[in-house]
Design a protein around this motif. Structure first.
Motif, mmCIF file in Angstrom:
data_model
loop_
_atom_site.group_PDB
_atom_site.id
_atom_site.type_symbol
_atom_site.label_atom_id
_atom_site.label_comp_id
_atom_site.label_asym_id
_atom_site.label_seq_id
_atom_site.Cartn_x
_atom_site.Cartn_y
_atom_site.Cartn_z
ATOM 1 N N ALA A 125 32.148 36.477 55.803
ATOM 2 C CA ALA A 125 32.399 36.600 54.299
ATOM 3 C C ALA A 125 33.474 35.572 54.129
ATOM 4 O O ALA A 125 33.574 34.866 52.791
ATOM 5 C CB ALA A 125 33.175 37.924 54.186
ATOM 6 N N LEU A 126 34.137 35.253 55.130
ATOM 7 C CA LEU A 126 35.283 33.977 54.696
ATOM 8 C C LEU A 126 34.808 32.736 54.687
ATOM 9 O O LEU A 126 34.861 31.894 53.727
ATOM 10 C CB LEU A 126 36.254 34.051 55.867
ATOM 11 C CG LEU A 126 37.293 35.136 56.005
ATOM 12 C CD1 LEU A 126 37.918 35.289 57.439
ATOM 13 C CD2 LEU A 126 38.446 34.898 54.934
ATOM 14 N N VAL B 163 43.012 48.705 51.697
ATOM 15 C CA VAL B 163 43.407 48.829 53.265
ATOM 16 C C VAL B 163 44.409 49.881 53.449
ATOM 17 O O VAL B 163 44.100 50.687 54.675
ATOM 18 C CB VAL B 163 43.864 47.599 53.765
ATOM 19 C CG1 VAL B 163 44.443 47.492 55.129
ATOM 20 C CG2 VAL B 163 42.955 46.361 53.463
ATOM 21 N N ILE B 164 45.017 50.263 52.608
ATOM 22 C CA ILE B 164 46.069 51.445 52.873
ATOM 23 C C ILE B 164 45.213 52.676 52.809
ATOM 24 O O ILE B 164 45.378 53.572 53.524
ATOM 25 C CB ILE B 164 47.162 51.548 51.718
ATOM 26 C CG1 ILE B 164 48.164 50.342 52.196
ATOM 27 C CG2 ILE B 164 47.694 52.992 51.788
ATOM 28 C CD1 ILE B 164 49.129 50.178 50.997
ATOM 29 N N PHE C 249 33.896 43.059 54.673
ATOM 30 C CA PHE C 249 33.377 42.170 54.041
ATOM 31 C C PHE C 249 33.915 41.870 52.610
ATOM 32 O O PHE C 249 34.211 40.756 52.086
ATOM 33 C CB PHE C 249 31.894 42.320 53.785
ATOM 34 C CG PHE C 249 31.041 41.258 53.221
ATOM 35 C CD1 PHE C 249 30.273 40.478 54.130
ATOM 36 C CD2 PHE C 249 30.882 40.886 51.903
ATOM 37 C CE1 PHE C 249 29.435 39.389 53.448
ATOM 38 C CE2 PHE C 249 30.078 39.887 51.356
ATOM 39 C CZ PHE C 249 29.354 39.237 52.215
ATOM 40 N N VAL C 250 34.179 42.921 51.683
ATOM 41 C CA VAL C 250 34.871 42.658 50.533
ATOM 42 C C VAL C 250 36.110 42.151 50.645
ATOM 43 O O VAL C 250 36.489 41.248 49.772
ATOM 44 C CB VAL C 250 34.699 44.099 49.711
ATOM 45 C CG1 VAL C 250 33.577 44.530 49.581
ATOM 46 C CG2 VAL C 250 35.515 45.132 50.152
ATOM 47 N N VAL C 251 36.980 42.585 51.738
ATOM 48 C CA VAL C 251 38.374 41.917 51.574
ATOM 49 C C VAL C 251 38.367 40.573 51.889
ATOM 50 O O VAL C 251 38.903 39.643 51.287
ATOM 51 C CB VAL C 251 39.247 42.697 52.823
ATOM 52 C CG1 VAL C 251 40.323 41.957 53.130
ATOM 53 C CG2 VAL C 251 39.364 44.157 52.020
ATOM 54 N N LEU D 206 36.903 38.019 49.198
ATOM 55 C CA LEU D 206 37.853 37.911 48.290
ATOM 56 C C LEU D 206 38.784 36.752 48.719
ATOM 57 O O LEU D 206 39.299 35.711 48.017
ATOM 58 C CB LEU D 206 38.605 39.260 47.614
ATOM 59 C CG LEU D 206 37.611 39.846 47.054
ATOM 60 C CD1 LEU D 206 38.371 41.284 46.682
ATOM 61 C CD2 LEU D 206 37.163 39.273 45.608
ATOM 62 N N MET D 207 39.234 37.021 49.814
ATOM 63 C CA MET D 207 40.077 36.083 50.384
ATOM 64 C C MET D 207 39.595 34.734 50.628
ATOM 65 O O MET D 207 40.155 33.778 50.242
ATOM 66 C CB MET D 207 40.552 36.420 51.895
ATOM 67 C CG MET D 207 41.758 35.731 52.333
ATOM 68 S SD MET D 207 42.062 36.486 54.247
ATOM 69 C CE MET D 207 41.629 37.933 54.097
ATOM 70 N N GLY D 208 38.245 34.724 51.029
ATOM 71 C CA GLY D 208 37.470 33.361 51.198
ATOM 72 C C GLY D 208 37.426 32.623 50.039
ATOM 73 O O GLY D 208 37.372 31.554 49.734
#
Length: 437
Positions: A118-119, A382-383, A406-408, A411-413
């Motif tokens: 994902a990243l 995440v919480i 994957f989604v987290v 978005l970060m990447g």
């Protein structure tokens, strides 16, 4: 004029999203048979996980040998997962269930591989294609759920294309939360496409209620309310209509009332006597899931205290539970609590490393992403995952973990790449414009 070299498109970029889209629809197919490899019994799903790991390995080689600018993705994935994988490996080294431990360890490696993919690939398919991919991943499960509901083939709780209602519920939790965030953030701008996603969200919400998984109800509601307060306060008005409408869904009222009223309080000793048949006229006693879980955790705690440092070994909770919990199934019972599971199996080392993964998934984006909407979504999802991990076997739900990381990480990447490119454009406009004197 100076020609600026274009960033190369990495190999296998067209495989990642199709794999993500296909995975939620394949649970029943993967459960049709097993592959014996020595003492280990593997499902066809192992091959799918192996494809993720193999692809991540090729990405690592490509980043080191060809596109060294992408090594940031490797460092980020290692920062998130290395401590947990190391702790799991330590726990696997002294487990009484080596085959189950190896499968669990490979599942955790798959989560790390998906994070890396994902990243690494996120900058090349962007937020819009990410949204399309997540939305499409739910089409077959949602359609299957509609068919099961229409035929009355739900056995009281909907599971759609998954093997258990809880897996569907937590998958829908991530599905609903991400698509709601994507709609508010306008990741997709086409009118009919946005409308189609809203339709999918409504169907997903109804099917979430039909799963009967109360912790997923609560976590999704928590996300939608808190997220709307910060991003779209007006959306709270239609959200307030959801609880009374939800009570009209068959089975939802019963599950909510069961949780509100609880069950008659019975001591653990009494339940054990019932299980042993020592009490006349007590062939069957109904115990609510919350009471059963509480007694399981209480029974496990003295064992946890004996080996608080390194635990009893990876994947040891289920086969060992028969020794300390007399209400366990013949094959043993899962912990139904990731925190209890990790401290039992790997001691404080594995527990703290799991908590570290959750914190890293929040903190790293917080410092690397400047867009508040992205930060808020990642923190809340995440919480929510951390909250439901206190009442279910979340680490055993492969699809849920794959979708979450994957989604987290995508978005970060995506945002990291956008920010880096924008920064270069501002710092070196003469190279982009070709205005060299």
């Amino acid at each position: 004029m100076i020609a600026v070299p274009q960033r190369r498109t990495p190999p296998f970029v067209t495989l990642v999203l199709p794999m993500l889209i296909a995975r939620p629809s394949l649970d029943h197919l993967f459960g049709l048979g097993r592959i014996k490899v020595g003492p280990i019994s593997l499902t066809p799903g192992f091959l799918f996980n192996a494809a993720f790991v193999a692809l991540a390995s090729l990405v690592m080689l490509h980043a080191f040998l060809v596109d060294r600018r992408s090594q940031m993705a490797l460092r980020t994935a290692a920062t998130i997962w290395a401590p947990f994988l190391f702790a799991a490996l330590v726990a696997a080294a002294h487990t009484p269930a080596p085959s189950e431990a190896m499968q669990a360890l490979f599942n955790y490696l798959t989560f790390a591989a998906v994070s890396l993919l994902a990243l690494y690939y996120a900058p090349y398919f962007g937020r819009q294609n990410l949204t399309f991919g997540v939305a499409l991943s739910g089409v077959i499960p949602l359609a299957t759920g509609l068919i099961q509901t229409a035929l009355g083939d739900t056995n009281g709780r909907l599971e759609a294309s998954f093997t258990h209602p809880n897996i569907l519920a937590f998958y829908l939790m991530i599905y609903i939360c991400f698509l709601y965030h994507a709609q508010i953030s306008a990741y997709v701008r086409g009118g009919w496409q946005r409308n189609a996603i809203w339709v999918l969200l409504v169907i997903a919400g109804v099917e979430l209620l039909l799963t009967g998984t109360r912790s997923a109800f609560g976590a999704t509601a928590l996300f939608l309310v808190v997220y709307s307060i910060f991003r779209r306060p007006l959306y709270l008005i239609p959200l307030l209509l959801v609880p009374p409408l939800a009570m009209l869904v068959p089975g939802v009222m019963a599950r909510v009332m069961d949780a509100a009223n609880g069950a008659p309080e019975m001591s653990y000793a009494y339940l054990v006597s019932v299980a042993h048949g020592d009490i006349d006229g007590s062939d069957f006693v109904e115990v609510d899931s919350g009471t059963w879980r509480r007694y399981l955790w209480q029974a496990a705690w003295p064992w946890i205290e004996r080996k608080i440092g390194f635990g009893y070994g990876l994947a040891s909770f289920t086969p060992t539970s028969n020794q300390f919990f007399e209400l366990a199934n013949k094959a043993g019972s899962g912990a139904h609590n990731v925190y209890v599971q990790t401290v039992f199996e790997g001691g404080l080392l594995l527990l703290f490393s799991f908590v570290y993964v959750l914190l890293a998934l929040i903190i790293i984006p917080f410092f690397r992403i400047t867009y508040p909407g992205e930060r808020l979504f990642i923190m809340l999802i995440v919480i929510c995952y951390g909250v439901v991990s206190a009442s279910d076997n979340m680490l055993g739900y492969l699809v849920v973990n794959i979708m979450l990381v994957f989604v987290v990480c995508a978005l970060m990447g995506t945002f990291q790449h956008t920010s880096r490119r924008t920064m270069v454009e501002h710092r070196r406009p003469q190279l982009l414009l070709g205005d060299i004197r």
